[in-house]
Design a protein around this motif. Structure first.
Motif, PDB file in Angstrom:
ATOM      1  N   ARG A  65      -9.269  -1.040   3.533  1.00 15.86           N
ATOM      2  CA  ARG A  65     -10.678  -0.714   3.226  1.00 15.86           C
ATOM      3  C   ARG A  65     -10.891  -0.488   1.748  1.00 15.86           C
ATOM      4  O   ARG A  65     -11.805  -1.059   1.150  1.00 15.86           O
ATOM      5  CB  ARG A  65     -11.110   0.524   4.013  1.00 15.86           C
ATOM      6  CG  ARG A  65     -12.548   0.948   3.778  1.00 15.86           C
ATOM      7  CD  ARG A  65     -12.911   2.130   4.657  1.00 15.86           C
ATOM      8  NE  ARG A  65     -12.104   3.305   4.364  1.00 15.86           N
ATOM      9  CZ  ARG A  65     -12.377   4.185   3.415  1.00 15.86           C
ATOM     10  NH1 ARG A  65     -13.455   4.009   2.654  1.00 15.86           N
ATOM     11  NH2 ARG A  65     -11.601   5.230   3.224  1.00 15.86           N
ATOM     12  N   ASP A  66     -10.023   0.364   1.135  1.00 12.28           N
ATOM     13  CA  ASP A  66     -10.262   0.728  -0.263  1.00 12.28           C
ATOM     14  C   ASP A  66      -9.030   0.546  -1.155  1.00 12.28           C
ATOM     15  O   ASP A  66      -9.016   1.006  -2.296  1.00 12.28           O
ATOM     16  CB  ASP A  66     -10.755   2.174  -0.372  1.00 12.28           C
ATOM     17  CG  ASP A  66      -9.763   3.168   0.208  1.00 12.28           C
ATOM     18  OD1 ASP A  66     -10.142   4.338   0.387  1.00 12.28           O
ATOM     19  OD2 ASP A  66      -8.600   2.792   0.487  1.00 12.28           O
ATOM     20  N   ARG A  67      -7.989  -0.063  -0.603  1.00 11.59           N
ATOM     21  CA  ARG A  67      -6.766  -0.391  -1.350  1.00 11.59           C
ATOM     22  C   ARG A  67      -6.011   0.845  -1.826  1.00 11.59           C
ATOM     23  O   ARG A  67      -5.203   0.752  -2.762  1.00 11.59           O
ATOM     24  CB  ARG A  67      -7.057  -1.324  -2.512  1.00 11.59           C
ATOM     25  CG  ARG A  67      -7.637  -2.665  -2.089  1.00 11.59           C
ATOM     26  CD  ARG A  67      -7.705  -3.655  -3.234  1.00 11.59           C
ATOM     27  NE  ARG A  67      -8.286  -4.913  -2.821  1.00 11.59           N
ATOM     28  CZ  ARG A  67      -7.607  -5.889  -2.231  1.00 11.59           C
ATOM     29  NH1 ARG A  67      -6.330  -5.748  -1.969  1.00 11.59           N
ATOM     30  NH2 ARG A  67      -8.214  -6.998  -1.889  1.00 11.59           N
ATOM     31  N   THR A  68      -6.244   1.984  -1.238  1.00 13.48           N
ATOM     32  CA  THR A  68      -5.455   3.172  -1.553  1.00 13.48           C
ATOM     33  C   THR A  68      -4.007   2.946  -1.153  1.00 13.48           C
ATOM     34  O   THR A  68      -3.727   2.422  -0.067  1.00 13.48           O
ATOM     35  CB  THR A  68      -5.989   4.400  -0.800  1.00 13.48           C
ATOM     36  OG1 THR A  68      -7.340   4.644  -1.189  1.00 13.48           O
ATOM     37  CG2 THR A  68      -5.147   5.635  -1.110  1.00 13.48           C
ATOM     38  N   ASP A  69      -3.085   3.330  -2.032  1.00 11.04           N
ATOM     39  CA  ASP A  69      -1.654   3.210  -1.744  1.00 11.04           C
ATOM     40  C   ASP A  69      -1.160   4.444  -1.003  1.00 11.04           C
ATOM     41  O   ASP A  69      -1.545   5.574  -1.328  1.00 11.04           O
ATOM     42  CB  ASP A  69      -0.850   3.053  -3.034  1.00 11.04           C
ATOM     43  CG  ASP A  69      -0.693   1.602  -3.422  1.00 11.04           C
ATOM     44  OD1 ASP A  69      -0.677   1.319  -4.630  1.00 11.04           O
ATOM     45  OD2 ASP A  69      -0.580   0.751  -2.513  1.00 11.04           O
ATOM     46  N   TYR A  70      -0.290   4.228  -0.054  1.00 11.73           N
ATOM     47  CA  TYR A  70       0.357   5.304   0.693  1.00 11.73           C
ATOM     48  C   TYR A  70       1.861   5.119   0.632  1.00 11.73           C
ATOM     49  O   TYR A  70       2.356   3.985   0.599  1.00 11.73           O
ATOM     50  CB  TYR A  70      -0.110   5.310   2.152  1.00 11.73           C
ATOM     51  CG  TYR A  70      -1.578   5.597   2.314  1.00 11.73           C
ATOM     52  CD1 TYR A  70      -2.501   4.558   2.393  1.00 11.73           C
ATOM     53  CD2 TYR A  70      -2.046   6.909   2.380  1.00 11.73           C
ATOM     54  CE1 TYR A  70      -3.852   4.810   2.529  1.00 11.73           C
ATOM     55  CE2 TYR A  70      -3.402   7.166   2.515  1.00 11.73           C
ATOM     56  CZ  TYR A  70      -4.295   6.122   2.582  1.00 11.73           C
ATOM     57  OH  TYR A  70      -5.633   6.390   2.720  1.00 11.73           O
ATOM     58  N   TRP A  71       2.563   6.258   0.644  1.00  9.63           N
ATOM     59  CA  TRP A  71       4.024   6.249   0.572  1.00  9.63           C
ATOM     60  C   TRP A  71       4.613   7.071   1.702  1.00  9.63           C
ATOM     61  O   TRP A  71       4.058   8.104   2.087  1.00  9.63           O
ATOM     62  CB  TRP A  71       4.492   6.828  -0.765  1.00  9.63           C
ATOM     63  CG  TRP A  71       4.050   6.003  -1.932  1.00  9.63           C
ATOM     64  CD1 TRP A  71       2.924   6.153  -2.679  1.00  9.63           C
ATOM     65  CD2 TRP A  71       4.737   4.866  -2.480  1.00  9.63           C
ATOM     66  NE1 TRP A  71       2.855   5.189  -3.647  1.00  9.63           N
ATOM     67  CE2 TRP A  71       3.955   4.392  -3.557  1.00  9.63           C
ATOM     68  CE3 TRP A  71       5.927   4.212  -2.166  1.00  9.63           C
ATOM     69  CZ2 TRP A  71       4.335   3.281  -4.317  1.00  9.63           C
ATOM     70  CZ3 TRP A  71       6.315   3.125  -2.929  1.00  9.63           C
ATOM     71  CH2 TRP A  71       5.519   2.668  -3.996  1.00  9.63           C
TER      72      TRP A  71
END
Length: 117
Positions: A101-107
């Motif tokens: 949706r918003d290209r937020t990165d998660y780790w």
């Protein structure tokens, strides 16, 4: 809340193998689990292998021919098969994903891989 659950790290002798898994808490339609990075003590985080959904695999030169990334889209899970491990592969391995949706990165929380000589 996006969660990435990693598993499969551990201690192995040089020349041995390990298989890492990373499962996302949301479906592939929301979260694109892309692949793996690693960080050794005193070093920057580096790409190991990535293969976004619908994309091609990309490997660090140091792991080409030894590591294989694969994915199960139905489970939104990415795997990293690591063969012929070397002491230089010792690091914390992190799974990476991105919101569609918003290209937020998660780790992920990271999983320790230790290769002994």
């Amino acid at each position: 809340q996006v969660r990435l659950v990693e598993s499969g790290g551990g201690l192995v002798q040089a020349g041995g193998s390990l298989r890492l898994s990373c499962a996302a808490s949301q479906s592939i339609f929301s979260i694109n689990v892309k692949g793996w990075y690693r960080q050794a003590p005193g070093k920057q985080r580096e790409l190991v292998a990535v293969m976004p959904s619908g994309g091609n695999a990309n490997y660090a030169d140091s792991v080409k021919g030894r590591f294989t990334i694969s994915r199960d889209n139905a489970k939104n899970t990415v795997y990293l098969q690591m063969n012929n491990l070397k002491t230089a592969d010792t690091a914390v391995y992190y799974c990476n994903a991105q919101s569609r949706r918003d290209r937020t990165d998660y780790w992920g929380q990271g999983t320790q891989v230790t290769v002994s000589s």
